[in-house]
Structure formats: structure tokens, C-alpha cells
Design a protein around this motif. Structure first.
Motif, PDB file in Angstrom:
ATOM      1  N   UNK A 135     -10.955  13.847 -12.496  1.00 56.63           N
ATOM      2  CA  UNK A 135     -11.420  12.987 -13.539  1.00 56.63           C
ATOM      3  C   UNK A 135     -10.732  11.704 -14.133  1.00 56.63           C
ATOM      4  N   UNK A 136      -9.488  12.596 -14.411  1.00 59.77           N
ATOM      5  CA  UNK A 136      -7.919  12.238 -15.559  1.00 59.77           C
ATOM      6  C   UNK A 136      -7.620  11.683 -14.455  1.00 59.77           C
ATOM      7  N   UNK A 137      -6.971  11.876 -13.315  1.00 59.40           N
ATOM      8  CA  UNK A 137      -6.008  11.720 -12.045  1.00 59.40           C
ATOM      9  C   UNK A 137      -7.097  10.549 -11.481  1.00 59.40           C
ATOM     10  N   UNK A 138      -7.890  10.447 -11.741  1.00 59.70           N
ATOM     11  CA  UNK A 138      -8.236   9.354 -11.548  1.00 59.70           C
ATOM     12  C   UNK A 138      -8.863   8.064 -12.257  1.00 59.70           C
ATOM     13  N   UNK A 139      -8.514   7.871 -13.329  1.00 54.30           N
ATOM     14  CA  UNK A 139      -8.159   7.018 -14.484  1.00 54.30           C
ATOM     15  C   UNK A 139      -6.847   7.029 -14.376  1.00 54.30           C
ATOM     16  N   UNK A 140      -6.012   7.766 -14.481  1.00 53.65           N
ATOM     17  CA  UNK A 140      -4.465   7.320 -13.964  1.00 53.65           C
ATOM     18  C   UNK A 140      -3.914   6.223 -12.776  1.00 53.65           C
ATOM     19  N   UNK A 148       0.871  -1.323   0.046  1.00 52.37           N
ATOM     20  CA  UNK A 148      -0.017  -0.081  -0.130  1.00 52.37           C
ATOM     21  C   UNK A 148       0.428   1.171  -0.047  1.00 52.37           C
ATOM     22  N   UNK A 149       2.079   1.371   1.100  1.00 50.68           N
ATOM     23  CA  UNK A 149       2.575   2.390   1.219  1.00 50.68           C
ATOM     24  C   UNK A 149       3.331   2.527  -0.275  1.00 50.68           C
ATOM     25  N   UNK A 150       3.690   1.386  -1.311  1.00 50.77           N
ATOM     26  CA  UNK A 150       3.912   1.632  -2.715  1.00 50.77           C
ATOM     27  C   UNK A 150       3.291   1.973  -3.193  1.00 50.77           C
ATOM     28  N   UNK A 151       2.243   1.874  -3.287  1.00 48.84           N
ATOM     29  CA  UNK A 151       0.697   2.330  -3.821  1.00 48.84           C
ATOM     30  C   UNK A 151       0.695   4.052  -4.398  1.00 48.84           C
ATOM     31  N   UNK A 152       1.173   3.931  -2.802  1.00 51.37           N
ATOM     32  CA  UNK A 152       0.501   6.141  -2.401  1.00 51.37           C
ATOM     33  C   UNK A 152       1.821   6.645  -3.077  1.00 51.37           C
ATOM     34  N   UNK A 153       3.294   5.738  -3.310  1.00 49.55           N
ATOM     35  CA  UNK A 153       4.244   6.692  -3.654  1.00 49.55           C
ATOM     36  C   UNK A 153       4.079   6.372  -5.246  1.00 49.55           C
ATOM     37  N   UNK A 154       3.457   5.567  -5.635  1.00 54.00           N
ATOM     38  CA  UNK A 154       3.548   5.553  -7.408  1.00 54.00           C
ATOM     39  C   UNK A 154       2.702   6.767  -7.474  1.00 54.00           C
ATOM     40  N   UNK A 155       1.284   7.042  -6.496  1.00 56.27           N
ATOM     41  CA  UNK A 155       0.247   7.747  -6.778  1.00 56.27           C
ATOM     42  C   UNK A 155       0.872   8.960  -6.827  1.00 56.27           C
ATOM     43  N   UNK A 156       1.554   8.907  -5.922  1.00 53.58           N
ATOM     44  CA  UNK A 156       2.292  10.814  -5.458  1.00 53.58           C
ATOM     45  C   UNK A 156       3.396  10.648  -6.922  1.00 53.58           C
ATOM     46  N   UNK A 186       2.540  14.062  -9.647  1.00 55.85           N
ATOM     47  CA  UNK A 186       3.149  15.633  -9.419  1.00 55.85           C
ATOM     48  C   UNK A 186       3.655  15.776 -11.271  1.00 55.85           C
ATOM     49  N   UNK A 187       3.462  14.515 -11.281  1.00 51.95           N
ATOM     50  CA  UNK A 187       3.552  14.378 -13.199  1.00 51.95           C
ATOM     51  C   UNK A 187       2.075  15.509 -13.955  1.00 51.95           C
TER      52      UNK A 187
END
Ligand code: H2B
Length: 93
Positions: free
Chosen positions: A81-86, A37-45, A49-50
Motif C-alpha cells: 500500500x505504501x509503495x502504491x502511494x509513493x 513511460x520508460x523514464x517513469x519506470x526508472x523512477x519507480x525502480x 530501491x529506497x
């Protein structure tokens, strides 16, 4: 600045498994391993940023809660919406 979406537009564009809560769209991703989960949070971050569009990320033992809103516009826009899809595509990867 993106335009605020109407209630109908939000309803139509909200990705599966996401919920609308007032001015936010929300999804909880469950993980049976805390550090996954922590790793997933990092990827979301990194996606945030992108995109330069930043969610609230809540890291809990049982999973990760993502809350998205467009602060400058004061509601839900295409950016959310775009962020949710990504984020969905990252989770499904
Ligand atoms: C100045 C302002 O914070 C920036 O333009 C960006 C940064 N990330 C952001 N993220 C979100 N969720 N909403 C914003 O309005 C936003 N604005």
C-alpha cells in the motif's frame, strides 16, 4: 515482516485507480510517449530501491503496468500500500 492485510483492510486502503488481483495490487499508467513511460519506470525502480520493496514493472508501448505483492509474506501488506502511494505521488508530481 509485515502482517498480511485482510480483504477489508485492502479494500479500505487501496489507493484510487489501483485494483486488487488476488495477492497483488495493480495499476496501469498510460503514457502517449514511450520514453516518458520508460523514464517513469526508472523512477519507480528508484523508489523501490529506497523502500527495498520491489514491484513487477511491465513496460509496454502504451504504458507502464505496476504489480505489487509482498513475496516473503505471500500476500498484500502495508508495504505494498505504501509503495502504491509513493508511486502515485511520483506520478502526480
Ligand atoms: C530477501 C528479500 O528479497 C528482500 O528482503 C526484499 C526485497 N524486495 C521485496 N519486494 C517485494 N515486493 N516483496 C518482498 O518480499 C521483498 N523482499
Amino acid at each position: 515482516m509485515a502482517d498480511l492485510l485482510s480483504d477489508e483492510e485492502i479494500e479500505a486502503q487501496l489507493p484510487a485507480d489501483w485494483d486488487r488481483e488476488g495477492d497483488e495490487i495493480v495499476r496501469v499508467y498510460e503514457f502517449d510517449d514511450y520514453l516518458r513511460g520508460v523514464n517513469f519506470a526508472q523512477m519507480v525502480g528508484e523508489i523501490a530501491e529506497a523502500q527495498f520493496h520491489h514491484p513487477e514493472i511491465i513496460i509496454r508501448y502504451a504504458g507502464i503496468e505496476i504489480r505489487l505483492t509482498s513475496h516473503e509474506e505471500g500476500g498484500i501488506t502495508e508495504n505494498d500500500i505504501e509503495m502504491a502511494e509513493l508511486i502515485e505521488s511520483e506520478h502526480d508530481a
